[in-house]
Every structure is written in structure tokens, then in C-alpha cells.
Design an enzyme around this catalytic site. Structure first.
Site, PDB file in Angstrom:
ATOM      1  N   HIS A 273      -4.821   3.056 -10.414  1.00  0.00           N
ATOM      2  CA  HIS A 273      -5.424   3.140  -9.081  1.00  0.00           C
ATOM      3  C   HIS A 273      -4.398   2.705  -8.036  1.00  0.00           C
ATOM      4  O   HIS A 273      -3.590   1.819  -8.285  1.00  0.00           O
ATOM      5  CB  HIS A 273      -6.660   2.228  -8.992  1.00  0.00           C
ATOM      6  CG  HIS A 273      -7.567   2.590  -7.869  1.00  0.00           C
ATOM      7  ND1 HIS A 273      -7.366   2.162  -6.587  1.00  0.00           N
ATOM      8  CD2 HIS A 273      -8.653   3.400  -7.837  1.00  0.00           C
ATOM      9  CE1 HIS A 273      -8.320   2.660  -5.806  1.00  0.00           C
ATOM     10  NE2 HIS A 273      -9.106   3.418  -6.528  1.00  0.00           N
ATOM     11  N   ASP A 330     -13.589   6.591 -12.565  1.00  0.00           N
ATOM     12  CA  ASP A 330     -13.782   7.910 -13.195  1.00  0.00           C
ATOM     13  C   ASP A 330     -13.759   7.869 -14.721  1.00  0.00           C
ATOM     14  O   ASP A 330     -14.042   8.876 -15.366  1.00  0.00           O
ATOM     15  CB  ASP A 330     -12.687   8.871 -12.700  1.00  0.00           C
ATOM     16  CG  ASP A 330     -12.837   9.142 -11.219  1.00  0.00           C
ATOM     17  OD1 ASP A 330     -11.848   9.006 -10.475  1.00  0.00           O
ATOM     18  OD2 ASP A 330     -13.969   9.454 -10.803  1.00  0.00           O
TER      19      ASP A 330
END
Ligand code: SDX
Length: 392
Positions: A273, A330
Site C-alpha cells: 500500500h 483487496d
């Protein structure tokens, strides 16, 4: 650069205009996410998608009557113009639902000339309601188009998530029975996606809106940004990755080695991320609920075991630990969406429905307060110095 010849890009920095916002706070090192000051754990445990949408857009939790009125206005705007339904006829059935979504949202603005002026608060309000109400309907129609089934009309006696599920899984020939387990699970997943500060798609919405473009045009651009596999498209890419590991028979360890060797540029999708250099708090909440949701739905998914094995190996491997690569939102969501019955290509559409309130909130903040506009991003020129035109 003059002294060393190095540029900002050598250090990985590119000048971008920073923006101020009062909507969402993230601490990437501590793994903290707050919507208008409330921790995501508390919001997910105690609220609903529409209540959080109000919080993000208007800044405070709604009173019971405000929420009831908001819910009622959204329900009364779920119908699409009949001509817009014919828009879907012009698209091939294999069109990716994210392409359908961004095209249809852009087309929405051609029907609502009375709600496009960003300087008219009433028009901004009706655009907000129309988008919240119609995006799920467009999404469901994209799903129905892909599977060749007839579109249903929204049923305004149903709530936001119930209506969306019925439009996706109901059929003309039979009454649709709402599954409260499905409703609660999906409502919670949508909450986890509602905003995330200046991510790529939200920054796109703000940048497009900062030119004076209307809310529909700005959100359509945001949908396109979200579709990329490094952003919202990752939830679809995770399921494809797990299925490839299962079908190839190569085993999880071998796959992880290929990722570490950067073979064919493959990445561990659903990991890493830009901001979180610790476990994404949303991923923690999804992971904690995935067993319960699958059990409640009475389904199992062998890909979940592969995902768990993948996570365990990666979290124990220096390659990922040194690079602070942890599961993001996700990584596990796709397993639940699959268990709900959604095709993989609808996963990012679900992300878009969740993120819509955040996009609207940021667009309205930017629209109301010029100090929060993303200015024109600055560039660091690294091209050729001035030179004369060649004599030819
Ligand atoms: C979302 O911004 C947001 O908030 C987004 C989002 C939201 O709610 O809006 O949170 C939603 O987009 C989540 C991210 C979904 N994307 C993926 O899961 C795709 C896989 N992840 C990566 O592509 C990547 O992690 C990024 C793009 C998400 C973040 O990249 P970073 O942290 O800037 O890291 P990087 O690209 O600079 O890479 C640093 C190193 C590199 O290795 P080295 O050059 O040091 O050897 O880490 C490696 C990268 O190759 N790396 C990965 C990896 N992610 C980074 N290696 C393997 N698998 C990965 N997933």
C-alpha cells in the site's frame, strides 16, 4: 540537481500539490483509519452504509429523522430514465462492468442539465442524491447485461443494499427473498470502502472537479482511475491470482519465489500500500469476518485456504517484511464477494459503489473550499536542456 546531476525522481519524489481535507485520517505506520474522527472499527461495527455516507458528506452523524429523510430521498431517485436503459443495448455483453459504469455515469449528466451547476447548492444536493441512488442500479444493470438477464425495476420498499442485491440476483419470473446475512455482510464491506483520503481515484475526482466540471463528470473519471489493477482493480486481480495458483499446481511457495524474483513483473496482488506500511485496518476487519460470512452463507471457497497460506508465507518472509508489504483491503474481499454470488468482474464495481460517498464528499469539500482544491500538480523537468534546431 545543478550540483549533483541527481533529480527528485532519483529519490522517488515528484512535486505534487498537497491538499487539505477534514474528511478522513490515515496513519499508515500505526494502521489507523478514521472517518470524520471515528475509528473505522467503531464505524463498521455500529453504522450502516447510508449513515456513513451522510457522515462523510455532511461531517456529522445524522439524527434519526435526517437519516430517514436521506434514505427516502435516495429510494425515490433509483429509477433510470427509460432512454438511459437503452444505452446498455449499444454495449457488447462482454463489456467490462467498470467501463459500463463510467460510461453510464458520464451519460447521466446528459439527462440532468438541471443539476450540473457546481455553484448552485440545490443542484449539488440533487446530484448527490441522484448519484447515490442510481449508481447501484447502473451497476446491477451492467451485471444483468453481462449474463443476458432482463433488468428489474428498483423496489423502493427495500433499503439501499436490499434493493441492490435484488437488482443483481432477482429474476422477473420469481419473487426475490432478501437474505439478511448477505445484506449485513455487504453493507459492512461497503462501509469499509467509503473513503480513503487522497487515493488515486479520489484525487482524480478532486482534480477533475477543481476545473469546475460537474459531479457526474468528476465521478466518471474517478471510476476510470479506480479500474486500474494497482488500485481498485486489485480485488479482481487477487481472485485471478489465487485461481492461477490453484490451476497451475505450482504451489504457493513457488509462486512467492516468482514474485520475489519479479518474474514477468508479477506482484502479490492485494498486498502492499502507498500509505499503510502495516496491516491495513480494513483488511483486518474483512479477514476477521470472512469465516463467519462464508459459514452464514453456507459456502466454502478453496481459494480462501490458498489466500491464507499465501499471507502466512509472505508475512514470515523478509522480502515482504523489509518492504513493509502487508495485506490491503483487496486481499480478502474478493473471496466474500464470490461467496455472495458476484462474478469476479463485478468486484471493482462493488468497490466503486462503496467509494461513491467518499468521492462525493471530497468533491463537495473541494467545491466549497478553494483552499482544499488540488492545484495544478507541479512538474520536475528532467528532459533535454535548451538546444538549437538542427540544420537539415
Ligand atoms: C488500493 O491509495 C489508497 O488508499 C488505495 C486504496 C483505497 O482504499 O483507495 O487503499 C485501495 O488501491 C489498495 C492497493 C491495491 N493494489 C494492489 O494490491 C496491487 C499490488 N500492490 C502494489 O502494486 C503496490 O503495493 C502498491 C502500488 C499498492 C503500493 O506500492 P508502494 O508501496 O508504493 O511500493 P512500490 O511500488 O514503491 O514498491 C516498493 C517495493 C518494490 O520492490 P523493490 O523495487 O524495492 O525491490 O515493494 C515491491 C516493489 O516491487 N512491491 C511488491 C508489491 N508491492 C510493492 N512486490 C510484490 N507484490 C506487491 N504487491
Amino acid at each position: 540537481t545543478r550540483q549533483t546531476g541527481l533529480t527528485g525522481l532519483d529519490y522517488g519524489f515528484v512535486n505534487t500539490a498537497s491538499t487539505r481535507s477534514a474528511i478522513t485520517y490515515i496513519d499508515g505506520e500505526q494502521g489507523i483509519l478514521r472517518y470524520r474522527g471515528y475509528n473505522i472499527e467503531d464505524v463498521a461495527a455500529n453504522s450502516t452504509f447510508l449513515e456513513v455516507a451522510w457522515l462523510l458528506i455532511y461531517g456529522e452523524l445524522p439524527t434519526a429523522s435526517e437519516l430517514a429523510d436521506f434514505d427516502s430521498r435516495v429510494r425515490r431517485h433509483t429509477l433510470l430514465h427509460e432512454d438511459l436503459k437503452r444505452f446498455f443495448d449499444s454495449l457488447p455483453h462482454q463489456a467490462h462492468p467498470m467501463s459500463v459504469l463510467s460510461s453510464a455515469v458520464s451519460a447521466l449528466s446528459t439527462y440532468y442539465g438541471d443539476s450540473l451547476d457546481p455553484h448552485d447548492p440545490e443542484q449539488v444536493e440533487i446530484s448527490t442524491i441522484r448519484l447515490l441512488a442510481k449508481l447501484p442500479v447502473i451497476a446491477a444493470y451492467a451485471h444483468k447485461k453481462a449474463i443476458g438477464q432482463a433488468f428489474l425495476y428498483p423496489d423502493n420498499s427495500l433499503g439501499f443494499v436490499e434493493n441492490f442485491l435484488r437488482l443483481n440476483f432477482g429474476i422477473m419470473a420469481e419473487p426475490y427473498e432478501v437474505n439478511p446475512v448477505l445484506v449485513k455482510a455487504l453493507d459492512r464491506l461497503l462501509i469499509l470502502h467509503e473513503d480513503h483520503e487522497q487515493n488515486a481515484s479520489t484525487s482524480t475526482v478532486r482534480l477533475v472537479g477543481s476545473t469546475g466540471a460537474n459531479l457526474f463528470a468528476s465521478v466518471s473519471a474517478g471510476i476510470n482511475a479506480l479500474s486500474g489493477p494497482l488500485h481498485g482493480g486489485a480485488n479482481e486481480a487477487v481472485l485471478d491470482m489465487l485461481a492461477r495458483i490453484r490451476d497451475s499446481g505450482e504451489g504457493v511457495e513457488r509462486f512467492v519465489e516468482r514474485v520475489k524474483n519479479k518474474e514477468d513483473g508479477i506482484k502479490l496482488m492485494g498486498f502492499g500500500h502507498r500509505v499503510y506500511k502495516s496491516y491495513d485496518p480494513r483488511a483486518k476487519l474483512v479477514k476477521a469476518s470472512v469465516d463467519a460470512v462464508l459459514a452464514d452463507l453456507g459456502v466454502s471457497n478453496p481459494l480462501l485456504e490458498i489466500a491464507r497460506e499465501l499471507e502466512a508465507i509472505a508475512l514470515a518472509d523478509d522480502y515482504f517484511v523489509e518492504r513493509k508489504l502487508y495485506p490491503n483491503v483487496d486481499f480478502y474481499t474478493g473471496v466474500i464477494y464470490k461467496a455472495m454470488g458476484f462474478p469476479t468482474r463485478m468486484f471493482t464495481v462493488l468497490f466503486a459503489i462503496g467509494r461513491l460517498p467518499g468521492w462525493i464528499a471530497h468533491w463537495r469539500e473541494m467545491n466549497d473550499d478553494p483552499a482544499t482544491k488540488i492545484g495544478r500538480p507541479q512538474q520536475l523537468y528532467i528532459g533535454s536542456p535548451a538546444r538549437d534546431w538542427p540544420q537539415r
